[in-house]
Structure formats: C-alpha cells, structure tokens
Design an enzyme around this catalytic site. Structure first.
Site, PDB file in Angstrom:
ATOM      1  N   ASP A   4      -1.009  -1.184   1.174  1.00 63.64           N
ATOM      2  CA  ASP A   4      -0.229  -2.284   0.620  1.00 63.64           C
ATOM      3  C   ASP A   4       0.584  -2.864   1.782  1.00 63.64           C
ATOM      4  OD1 ASP A   4       1.123  -3.943  -1.315  1.00 63.64           O
ATOM      5  OD2 ASP A   4       2.806  -2.543  -1.190  1.00 63.64           O
ATOM      6  N   ASP A  31       3.987  -5.257   1.483  1.00 63.49           N
ATOM      7  CA  ASP A  31       5.443  -5.293   1.265  1.00 63.49           C
ATOM      8  C   ASP A  31       5.965  -3.918   0.869  1.00 63.49           C
ATOM      9  OD1 ASP A  31       6.269  -8.246   1.436  1.00 63.49           O
ATOM     10  OD2 ASP A  31       4.532  -8.337   0.117  1.00 63.49           O
TER      11      ASP A  31
END
Length: 226
Positions: free
Chosen positions: A15, A17
């Site tokens: 991922d 953020d």
C-alpha cells in the site's frame, strides 16, 4: 531463531499512504480542522472508515453535512485542505524502516508493486520525489479503472501483472480496508498500523507488527530467505 508467521513471498505488494510515507496524519488533520470549524469532532475510529478506500465507501464531507444538516462549498474547502496537506508534508520522507526493507527486497531479487486507492498523480508524484519509482514493477491506483479497497481488485491485478498467483505474494498494509482487500484477494498480509490506524480492526491480517523494521525481521527469518 524467530519463526516467521508468513511464508517467504515471491513478490511484495505495498500500500502507499501510511505504509511508505506518513501522509495520513496530515490528511486527517486537514479534515479535523474542517470539522472543528463547524462545531464537530472527527474521532479517529470514525475517520478510519475511509482510509484505504479513497472516500468511496465513507466520505468525511458527506458525514459533516449529515451532522450539520448543511451543504458546503467543498471545492473551496478542499482546495484549502490540499494547500495545508502539501505544506504539512513538505519535508516528509519515507516511513522509518521503508528504505531498509526496499533495499533488502532488491537484494533478494523480489519484485515489488504498489497498489493504492489514491490517485496516480499523488502516488507517482511521491515515488518520483523520493527517488524510488524504479523500485516497483507495477503501480496501480484508483484511476486505473479498478474498484478500490476493500475490493480485492487492485491486489489481484497487481499479482497478475507480476505473473504470480496471489497466494505467492505478500501485502504490506496499514488500514482495515486494505487488509480486507488483501485477504479477499487470497494474499497473506502483514498489518503495520500507524498513529492513525492503530485503532482499526486487523483480525483478517496474517499478522500484525509495530513497524517496517519488524516486517524486515520476519522476512529475514523466513526459511527461504537468502
């Protein structure tokens, strides 16, 4: 020797953020200021509903309007929020332990990918700014036309682009929505909560650790690590 709870992967899917860069605190603060200005709080457990999903499944703007019974000029408000976010993140770098993990994966010849519910403009901009875009074979974002997390599509397609079965990959996530997406894709997932997501539910994670340093430690102790 510490026994790793995850099998040694053939690829690692990140991922963005809150995993590679600590962007989520600035984003949360930008919304918290808006809520406070209109007489309402924005608890972290409430805000966590949107993390990893790009406001698709829960939108703070809609929530504030439901609380106040009013409508707002979101174009103006969001433009100001973006200015504050960029100012708050002006000197940000990689999350602690991220570079060490990326370097180790490169030494292991592990292909890497990013799968994010944020936009390419945001994610690619950061990866280029930090000089790590070339580390990733694939970068998939919400504007690639796939459903965002917690739907598994971004992770399923990331594995396909690497020509690997999902089960042969490993996901690194920080949000409940992202962890759910990886689980639904059939990919082992290590949850690494941060100060925003530590209150989230990670029961679907293969394991939960406190930092990217711990992720590296687990992988180094996996039986097939070189």
């Amino acid at each position: 020797m510490i026994e790793s709870p995850v099998p040694f992967p053939k690829a690692v899917l990140f991922d963005f953020d809150g995993v590679l860069v600590d962007t989520e605190w600035a984003i949360y603060q930008s919304w918290e200021r808006v809520f406070r200005a209109h007489g309402h709080a924005l608890p972290l457990d409430c805000f966590n509903q949107c993390l990893g999903s790009g406001y698709t499944h829960w939108n703070p703007a809609d929530h504030l309007e439901s609380l106040t019974g009013k409508t707002y000029d979101w174009e103006t408000i969001n433009a100001e929020r973006q200015k504050r976010i960029h100012a708050d993140l002006a000197h940000s770098g990689l999350m602690t332990g991220a570079l060490e993990l990326l370097n180790w994966c490169r030494k292991q010849a592990l292909p890497l990918a990013v799968a994010s519910s944020s936009s390419h403009r945001w994610v690619d901009g950061w990866l280029e700014k930090l000089g790590i875009r070339d580390r990733f074979v694939s970068v998939l974002c919400r504007d690639d036309g796939l459903p965002v997390k917690p739907d598994p599509a971004l992770y399923v397609e990331s594995a396909r682009r690497l020509s690997l079965p999902p089960a042969d990959c490993l996901v690194i996530e920080d949000s409940e929505n992202g962890t759910t997406a990886a689980h639904r894709a059939g990919i082992p997932v290590i949850a690494v909560p941060n100060r925003i997501t530590e209150c989230a539910n990670f029961e679907l994670a293969t394991c939960r650790v406190s930092s990217l340093h711990k992720v590296l430690e687990l992988l180094q102790h996996s039986p097939l690590a070189r």
